[in-house]
Design a protein around this motif. Structure first.
Motif, PDB file in Angstrom:
ATOM      1  N   VAL A   1      34.745  33.549  32.889  1.00  0.00           N
ATOM      2  CA  VAL A   1      34.147  34.398  33.912  1.00  0.00           C
ATOM      3  C   VAL A   1      34.248  35.855  33.490  1.00  0.00           C
ATOM      4  O   VAL A   1      35.317  36.318  33.114  1.00  0.00           O
ATOM      5  N   GLN A   2      33.149  36.554  33.574  1.00  0.00           N
ATOM      6  CA  GLN A   2      33.139  37.994  33.325  1.00  0.00           C
ATOM      7  C   GLN A   2      32.779  38.712  34.623  1.00  0.00           C
ATOM      8  O   GLN A   2      31.874  38.294  35.334  1.00  0.00           O
ATOM      9  N   LEU A   3      33.530  39.779  34.915  1.00  0.00           N
ATOM     10  CA  LEU A   3      33.348  40.532  36.139  1.00  0.00           C
ATOM     11  C   LEU A   3      32.926  41.953  35.805  1.00  0.00           C
ATOM     12  O   LEU A   3      33.484  42.575  34.898  1.00  0.00           O
ATOM     13  N   GLN A   4      31.959  42.465  36.556  1.00  0.00           N
ATOM     14  CA  GLN A   4      31.452  43.810  36.343  1.00  0.00           C
ATOM     15  C   GLN A   4      31.480  44.554  37.671  1.00  0.00           C
ATOM     16  O   GLN A   4      30.713  44.227  38.581  1.00  0.00           O
ATOM     17  N   ALA A   5      32.363  45.547  37.763  1.00  0.00           N
ATOM     18  CA  ALA A   5      32.471  46.355  38.981  1.00  0.00           C
ATOM     19  C   ALA A   5      31.603  47.598  38.868  1.00  0.00           C
ATOM     20  O   ALA A   5      31.457  48.169  37.786  1.00  0.00           O
ATOM     21  N   SER A   6      31.051  48.016  40.005  1.00  0.00           N
ATOM     22  CA  SER A   6      30.229  49.225  40.035  1.00  0.00           C
ATOM     23  C   SER A   6      30.243  49.808  41.440  1.00  0.00           C
ATOM     24  O   SER A   6      30.762  49.193  42.377  1.00  0.00           O
ATOM     25  N   GLY A   7      29.659  51.009  41.568  1.00  0.00           N
ATOM     26  CA  GLY A   7      29.528  51.625  42.880  1.00  0.00           C
ATOM     27  C   GLY A   7      30.462  52.787  43.138  1.00  0.00           C
ATOM     28  O   GLY A   7      30.382  53.424  44.193  1.00  0.00           O
ATOM     29  N   GLY A   8      31.358  53.049  42.210  1.00  0.00           N
ATOM     30  CA  GLY A   8      32.263  54.171  42.395  1.00  0.00           C
ATOM     31  C   GLY A   8      31.537  55.505  42.290  1.00  0.00           C
ATOM     32  O   GLY A   8      30.373  55.573  41.902  1.00  0.00           O
ATOM     33  N   GLY A   9      32.239  56.567  42.649  1.00  0.00           N
ATOM     34  CA  GLY A   9      31.654  57.888  42.575  1.00  0.00           C
ATOM     35  C   GLY A   9      32.511  58.912  43.286  1.00  0.00           C
ATOM     36  O   GLY A   9      33.664  58.628  43.653  1.00  0.00           O
ATOM     37  N   LEU A  10      31.939  60.080  43.472  1.00  0.00           N
ATOM     38  CA  LEU A  10      32.627  61.179  44.154  1.00  0.00           C
ATOM     39  C   LEU A  10      32.105  61.282  45.586  1.00  0.00           C
ATOM     40  O   LEU A  10      30.887  61.323  45.821  1.00  0.00           O
ATOM     41  N   VAL A  11      33.029  61.322  46.526  1.00  0.00           N
ATOM     42  CA  VAL A  11      32.644  61.398  47.933  1.00  0.00           C
ATOM     43  C   VAL A  11      33.627  62.305  48.659  1.00  0.00           C
ATOM     44  O   VAL A  11      34.796  62.405  48.254  1.00  0.00           O
ATOM     45  N   GLN A  12      33.163  62.944  49.714  1.00  0.00           N
ATOM     46  CA  GLN A  12      34.058  63.786  50.510  1.00  0.00           C
ATOM     47  C   GLN A  12      34.885  62.926  51.462  1.00  0.00           C
ATOM     48  O   GLN A  12      34.475  61.820  51.839  1.00  0.00           O
ATOM     49  N   ALA A  13      36.016  63.448  51.832  1.00  0.00           N
ATOM     50  CA  ALA A  13      36.866  62.757  52.801  1.00  0.00           C
ATOM     51  C   ALA A  13      36.073  62.469  54.073  1.00  0.00           C
ATOM     52  O   ALA A  13      35.305  63.319  54.545  1.00  0.00           O
ATOM     53  N   GLY A  14      36.246  61.257  54.594  1.00  0.00           N
ATOM     54  CA  GLY A  14      35.496  60.827  55.756  1.00  0.00           C
ATOM     55  C   GLY A  14      34.221  60.089  55.421  1.00  0.00           C
ATOM     56  O   GLY A  14      33.609  59.480  56.298  1.00  0.00           O
ATOM     57  N   GLY A  15      33.830  60.118  54.161  1.00  0.00           N
ATOM     58  CA  GLY A  15      32.614  59.465  53.730  1.00  0.00           C
ATOM     59  C   GLY A  15      32.806  57.992  53.430  1.00  0.00           C
ATOM     60  O   GLY A  15      33.888  57.428  53.649  1.00  0.00           O
ATOM     61  N   SER A  16      31.747  57.368  52.904  1.00  0.00           N
ATOM     62  CA  SER A  16      31.738  55.933  52.645  1.00  0.00           C
ATOM     63  C   SER A  16      31.197  55.635  51.255  1.00  0.00           C
ATOM     64  O   SER A  16      30.403  56.403  50.704  1.00  0.00           O
ATOM     65  N   LEU A  17      31.639  54.524  50.709  1.00  0.00           N
ATOM     66  CA  LEU A  17      31.110  53.977  49.471  1.00  0.00           C
ATOM     67  C   LEU A  17      31.135  52.462  49.575  1.00  0.00           C
ATOM     68  O   LEU A  17      31.980  51.897  50.285  1.00  0.00           O
ATOM     69  N   VAL A  22      29.940  41.954  40.244  1.00  0.00           N
ATOM     70  CA  VAL A  22      29.057  40.854  39.874  1.00  0.00           C
ATOM     71  C   VAL A  22      29.762  39.974  38.855  1.00  0.00           C
ATOM     72  O   VAL A  22      30.343  40.473  37.884  1.00  0.00           O
ATOM     73  N   ALA A  23      29.701  38.672  39.082  1.00  0.00           N
ATOM     74  CA  ALA A  23      30.373  37.716  38.208  1.00  0.00           C
ATOM     75  C   ALA A  23      29.360  36.872  37.453  1.00  0.00           C
ATOM     76  O   ALA A  23      28.311  36.515  37.976  1.00  0.00           O
ATOM     77  N   SER A  24      29.697  36.582  36.212  1.00  0.00           N
ATOM     78  CA  SER A  24      28.886  35.652  35.438  1.00  0.00           C
ATOM     79  C   SER A  24      29.429  34.253  35.656  1.00  0.00           C
ATOM     80  O   SER A  24      30.563  34.061  36.071  1.00  0.00           O
ATOM     81  N   TYR A  94      39.468  47.854  40.763  1.00  0.00           N
ATOM     82  CA  TYR A  94      39.238  46.685  39.931  1.00  0.00           C
ATOM     83  C   TYR A  94      38.964  45.462  40.797  1.00  0.00           C
ATOM     84  O   TYR A  94      39.627  45.263  41.814  1.00  0.00           O
ATOM     85  N   CYS A  95      38.020  44.638  40.351  1.00  0.00           N
ATOM     86  CA  CYS A  95      37.841  43.342  41.001  1.00  0.00           C
ATOM     87  C   CYS A  95      38.477  42.266  40.130  1.00  0.00           C
ATOM     88  O   CYS A  95      38.602  42.436  38.909  1.00  0.00           O
ATOM     89  N   ALA A  96      38.875  41.193  40.769  1.00  0.00           N
ATOM     90  CA  ALA A  96      39.583  40.136  40.065  1.00  0.00           C
ATOM     91  C   ALA A  96      39.271  38.786  40.696  1.00  0.00           C
ATOM     92  O   ALA A  96      38.954  38.708  41.888  1.00  0.00           O
ATOM     93  N   ALA A  97      39.393  37.749  39.889  1.00  0.00           N
ATOM     94  CA  ALA A  97      39.129  36.390  40.347  1.00  0.00           C
ATOM     95  C   ALA A  97      40.307  35.482  40.002  1.00  0.00           C
ATOM     96  O   ALA A  97      40.930  35.624  38.941  1.00  0.00           O
ATOM     97  N   HIS A  98      40.595  34.558  40.913  1.00  0.00           N
ATOM     98  CA  HIS A  98      41.668  33.579  40.733  1.00  0.00           C
ATOM     99  C   HIS A  98      41.021  32.219  40.594  1.00  0.00           C
ATOM    100  O   HIS A  98      40.238  31.824  41.453  1.00  0.00           O
ATOM    101  N   GLN A  99      41.341  31.494  39.534  1.00  0.00           N
ATOM    102  CA  GLN A  99      40.570  30.298  39.209  1.00  0.00           C
ATOM    103  C   GLN A  99      40.904  29.079  40.051  1.00  0.00           C
ATOM    104  O   GLN A  99      40.211  28.064  39.956  1.00  0.00           O
ATOM    105  N   TYR A 100      41.921  29.152  40.897  1.00  0.00           N
ATOM    106  CA  TYR A 100      42.218  28.035  41.778  1.00  0.00           C
ATOM    107  C   TYR A 100      41.745  28.353  43.178  1.00  0.00           C
ATOM    108  O   TYR A 100      41.775  29.491  43.616  1.00  0.00           O
ATOM    109  N   SER A 101      41.338  27.337  43.919  1.00  0.00           N
ATOM    110  CA  SER A 101      40.574  27.561  45.132  1.00  0.00           C
ATOM    111  C   SER A 101      41.407  27.900  46.364  1.00  0.00           C
ATOM    112  O   SER A 101      40.877  28.371  47.347  1.00  0.00           O
ATOM    113  N   ASP A 102      42.715  27.693  46.325  1.00  0.00           N
ATOM    114  CA  ASP A 102      43.511  27.918  47.520  1.00  0.00           C
ATOM    115  C   ASP A 102      43.581  29.396  47.886  1.00  0.00           C
ATOM    116  O   ASP A 102      43.772  30.243  47.013  1.00  0.00           O
TER     117      ASP A 102
END
Length: 127
Positions: A1-17, A22-24, A94-102
């Protein structure tokens, strides 16, 4: 499994992101997933986790009520909606995945539980 994180950036306090991870591979829907973050000079810490179908979630106290974790298995994508951001939220996420389903929150709060990691995306919150 390959994971690709995105969406970060610079934002002012009180803002949203919204971060995306995305996983292969076809097994995405069988993995509990998590978000962690690492601020400069600090250890990587747990942010949120979600069960394989999205029915169960868990959050660190510091983000509870402000962040929402979700996933779309049809798109092999996990999200982290971050609202009311604070300068203390500045970190590489960082995003992460655990290979067992529990879904066991106590285990999913530990970074050593996870088998696969994305490369990280930087979130900077200015005051």
């Amino acid at each position: 499994v390959q994971l690709q994180a995105s969406g970060g950036g610079l934002v002012q306090a009180g803002g949203s992101l919204r971060l995306s991870c995305v996983a292969s591979g076809r097994a995405f829907s069988t993995y509990p997933m998590g978000w962690f973050r690492q601020a400069p000079g600090k250890e990587r810490e747990f942010v949120a986790a979600i069960s394989r179908r999205g029915a169960s979630t868990d959050y660190a106290d510091s983000v509870k009520g402000r962040f929402t974790i979700s996933r779309d298995n049809a798109k092999n994508t996990m999200y982290l909606q971050m609202n009311t951001l604070e300068p203390e939220d500045t970190a590489v996420y960082y995003c992460a995945a655990h290979q067992y389903s529990d879904f066991v929150p106590a285990r999913l709060r530990r970074r050593t539980t996870y088998d696969y990691w994305g490369q990280g995306t930087l979130v900077t919150v200015s005051s």
